[in-house]
Scaffold this motif. Sequence first.
Motif, PDB file in Angstrom:
ATOM      1  N   VAL A 239      35.549  27.451  77.877  1.00 53.87           N
ATOM      2  CA  VAL A 239      36.883  27.100  77.781  1.00 53.87           C
ATOM      3  C   VAL A 239      37.842  27.557  76.792  1.00 53.87           C
ATOM      4  N   VAL A 240      38.676  28.284  77.221  1.00 55.67           N
ATOM      5  CA  VAL A 240      39.699  28.878  76.176  1.00 55.67           C
ATOM      6  C   VAL A 240      40.957  28.182  76.304  1.00 55.67           C
ATOM      7  N   ASN A 241      41.188  27.650  75.143  1.00 53.46           N
ATOM      8  CA  ASN A 241      42.607  26.942  75.023  1.00 53.46           C
ATOM      9  C   ASN A 241      43.557  27.836  74.099  1.00 53.46           C
ATOM     10  N   ILE A 242      44.523  28.295  74.622  1.00 57.56           N
ATOM     11  CA  ILE A 242      45.401  29.180  73.675  1.00 57.56           C
ATOM     12  C   ILE A 242      46.796  28.550  73.517  1.00 57.56           C
ATOM     13  N   GLY A 243      46.567  28.020  72.421  1.00 54.94           N
ATOM     14  CA  GLY A 243      47.937  26.790  72.092  1.00 54.94           C
ATOM     15  C   GLY A 243      49.011  27.769  71.566  1.00 54.94           C
ATOM     16  N   ASN A 244      49.979  26.903  71.250  1.00 53.15           N
ATOM     17  CA  ASN A 244      51.125  27.935  70.306  1.00 53.15           C
ATOM     18  C   ASN A 244      50.744  28.276  69.182  1.00 53.15           C
ATOM     19  N   GLY A 245      50.058  27.235  68.295  1.00 55.44           N
ATOM     20  CA  GLY A 245      49.471  27.463  67.057  1.00 55.44           C
ATOM     21  C   GLY A 245      48.216  28.106  66.825  1.00 55.44           C
ATOM     22  N   HIS A 246      47.095  27.352  67.689  1.00 53.32           N
ATOM     23  CA  HIS A 246      45.822  27.651  67.356  1.00 53.32           C
ATOM     24  C   HIS A 246      45.101  27.989  68.929  1.00 53.32           C
ATOM     25  N   THR A 247      43.922  29.063  68.827  1.00 51.82           N
ATOM     26  CA  THR A 247      43.240  29.150  69.974  1.00 51.82           C
ATOM     27  C   THR A 247      41.804  28.628  69.611  1.00 51.82           C
ATOM     28  N   HIS A 264      43.956  31.374  64.634  1.00 54.00           N
ATOM     29  CA  HIS A 264      45.222  31.203  64.861  1.00 54.00           C
ATOM     30  C   HIS A 264      45.736  32.197  65.892  1.00 54.00           C
ATOM     31  N   THR A 265      46.568  31.791  66.933  1.00 54.91           N
ATOM     32  CA  THR A 265      46.888  32.333  68.343  1.00 54.91           C
ATOM     33  C   THR A 265      48.008  33.685  67.794  1.00 54.91           C
ATOM     34  N   SER A 266      48.588  33.469  66.681  1.00 56.96           N
ATOM     35  CA  SER A 266      49.210  34.686  66.124  1.00 56.96           C
ATOM     36  C   SER A 266      48.602  35.821  65.797  1.00 56.96           C
ATOM     37  N   LEU A 267      47.173  35.472  65.486  1.00 60.11           N
ATOM     38  CA  LEU A 267      46.492  36.766  64.948  1.00 60.11           C
ATOM     39  C   LEU A 267      45.324  37.266  66.146  1.00 60.11           C
ATOM     40  N   MET A 268      45.701  36.665  67.405  1.00 62.01           N
ATOM     41  CA  MET A 268      44.687  36.829  68.429  1.00 62.01           C
ATOM     42  C   MET A 268      45.477  38.306  69.259  1.00 62.01           C
ATOM     43  N   ASN A 269      44.521  38.872  69.941  1.00 60.05           N
ATOM     44  CA  ASN A 269      45.081  39.855  70.884  1.00 60.05           C
ATOM     45  C   ASN A 269      44.013  40.098  71.990  1.00 60.05           C
ATOM     46  N   GLU A 289      32.898  35.907  60.174  1.00 64.15           N
ATOM     47  CA  GLU A 289      33.827  36.793  60.862  1.00 64.15           C
ATOM     48  C   GLU A 289      35.144  36.471  61.270  1.00 64.15           C
ATOM     49  N   VAL A 290      35.081  35.097  61.860  1.00 63.74           N
ATOM     50  CA  VAL A 290      36.206  34.431  62.004  1.00 63.74           C
ATOM     51  C   VAL A 290      37.309  34.268  60.972  1.00 63.74           C
ATOM     52  N   PHE A 291      36.509  33.709  59.867  1.00 60.55           N
ATOM     53  CA  PHE A 291      37.204  32.931  58.964  1.00 60.55           C
ATOM     54  C   PHE A 291      37.865  34.231  58.086  1.00 60.55           C
ATOM     55  N   GLU A 292      37.182  34.955  57.615  1.00 58.96           N
ATOM     56  CA  GLU A 292      37.801  36.007  57.102  1.00 58.96           C
ATOM     57  C   GLU A 292      38.838  37.129  57.759  1.00 58.96           C
ATOM     58  N   ASP A 293      38.780  36.955  59.172  1.00 62.35           N
ATOM     59  CA  ASP A 293      39.785  37.531  60.018  1.00 62.35           C
ATOM     60  C   ASP A 293      41.366  36.461  60.029  1.00 62.35           C
ATOM     61  N   GLY A 294      41.148  35.300  59.150  1.00 61.67           N
ATOM     62  CA  GLY A 294      42.273  34.444  59.150  1.00 61.67           C
ATOM     63  C   GLY A 294      42.120  33.232  60.099  1.00 61.67           C
ATOM     64  N   GLY A 295      40.924  33.266  60.702  1.00 61.30           N
ATOM     65  CA  GLY A 295      40.852  32.091  61.557  1.00 61.30           C
ATOM     66  C   GLY A 295      40.275  30.689  60.852  1.00 61.30           C
ATOM     67  N   HIS A 296      39.839  30.053  61.568  1.00 62.94           N
ATOM     68  CA  HIS A 296      39.096  28.647  61.101  1.00 62.94           C
ATOM     69  C   HIS A 296      37.836  28.809  60.586  1.00 62.94           C
TER      70      HIS A 296
END
Length: 373
Positions: A239-247, A264-269, A289-296
């Motif tokens: 399940v993929v929830n792509i919100g305004n602030g977070h994915t 963070h959705t703004s950092l996703m492509n 991998e996710v944290f160092e990319d700016g994610g949670h």
Amino acid sequence: MLILAADVGTGTQDILLFNSDKEVENSLLMVMPAPTQIIAKKVRKATKKGKTIVFTGNIMGGGPSTFAIRAHLKAGFPVYATEQAALTINDNIEKVKAFGIQIVSEAEAKKFASEENAQEIVMQDFDPKSTSSALSAFEVQIPPNYAVAVQDHGNAPEKSNRIYRFELLRELIDKGGKLDNFVYRPEEIPEAFTRMKAQADSLLKAAGNRKTRAVFMDTGPAAIFGALTDPAAIQPSVVVNIGNGHTLVALVNENKITAVFEHHTSLMNPEKLQNYIIKLADGRLGFDEVFEDGGHGAYIKEALGFEQVRSILVTGPKREILEKLSESEIREEISNKLHFAAPFGSMMLSGCFGLLAGFLEKYPEPSINLINH
């Protein structure tokens, strides 16, 4: 039975009034600006007028409001805040003070707010009075049953809130990862979830002596379990929830979350998101991998392998990251399983349907079944 579900995000607050006597599709709904967006707008107006701002109320979601507050301070105008309101900006009060915000008592806040060039702004995530006012314009009364979701990073003054949030998610997944693990009555909310507790306290206070029943969830799990009410949700699912602030992306099997990552959705492509989805299902996506990319971060308790996934359900207001891809941009193995979930016909209400399911988990009504509709 009437239940009011409110999913409070960064961009919008999505509100659903469920009536068990009608088809779910006939529920009343509102998609309105998020509280933090409303606060940010009030701050910007105060900045234009050169006013002193006095924050009262309680801890709530930050982001846009915090950026507006910093701009107000940078413009040279004073900001006062009670300690509870100031926690919206940072869990560490000393850091809040370092921004230039002056911490005051409730009595002092009232005094400053009464001055001629001052404006009091009340911090609050879900405001039942505003919602009640909006509904009353249509001759609809607000019910005594509530289900509310906010994103809660937990209280971690000396630690990255991204790291702490994932420690909390990991704990809930390790406890079983079922819907029941993510839903709380007011008295069940863990001390770490300060934003959730603050919302519960303010909601019950606003309700007064009414026979209020309420549950609270984090926005991420609410959207995940809500998307599972879509008939295309054939498990094992991603399940993929792509919100305004977070994915937030979760691997779900037998209605249990077994793996998750949040960014963070703004950092996703599109390319990164597809890669992360496959790696999560395969058990190859690490926290670092996710944290160092700016994610949670990411946590995998159990991975089945991507080949075992039967459906990929995408929801959220920013789902166009995957929805508008050309055939050459979307990976074939993902395309074959992809479905854009719209539970009961409402894509923006996934979180609300997860909240409804959570309410019924805590206050069972055998006659109501959200899954088989």
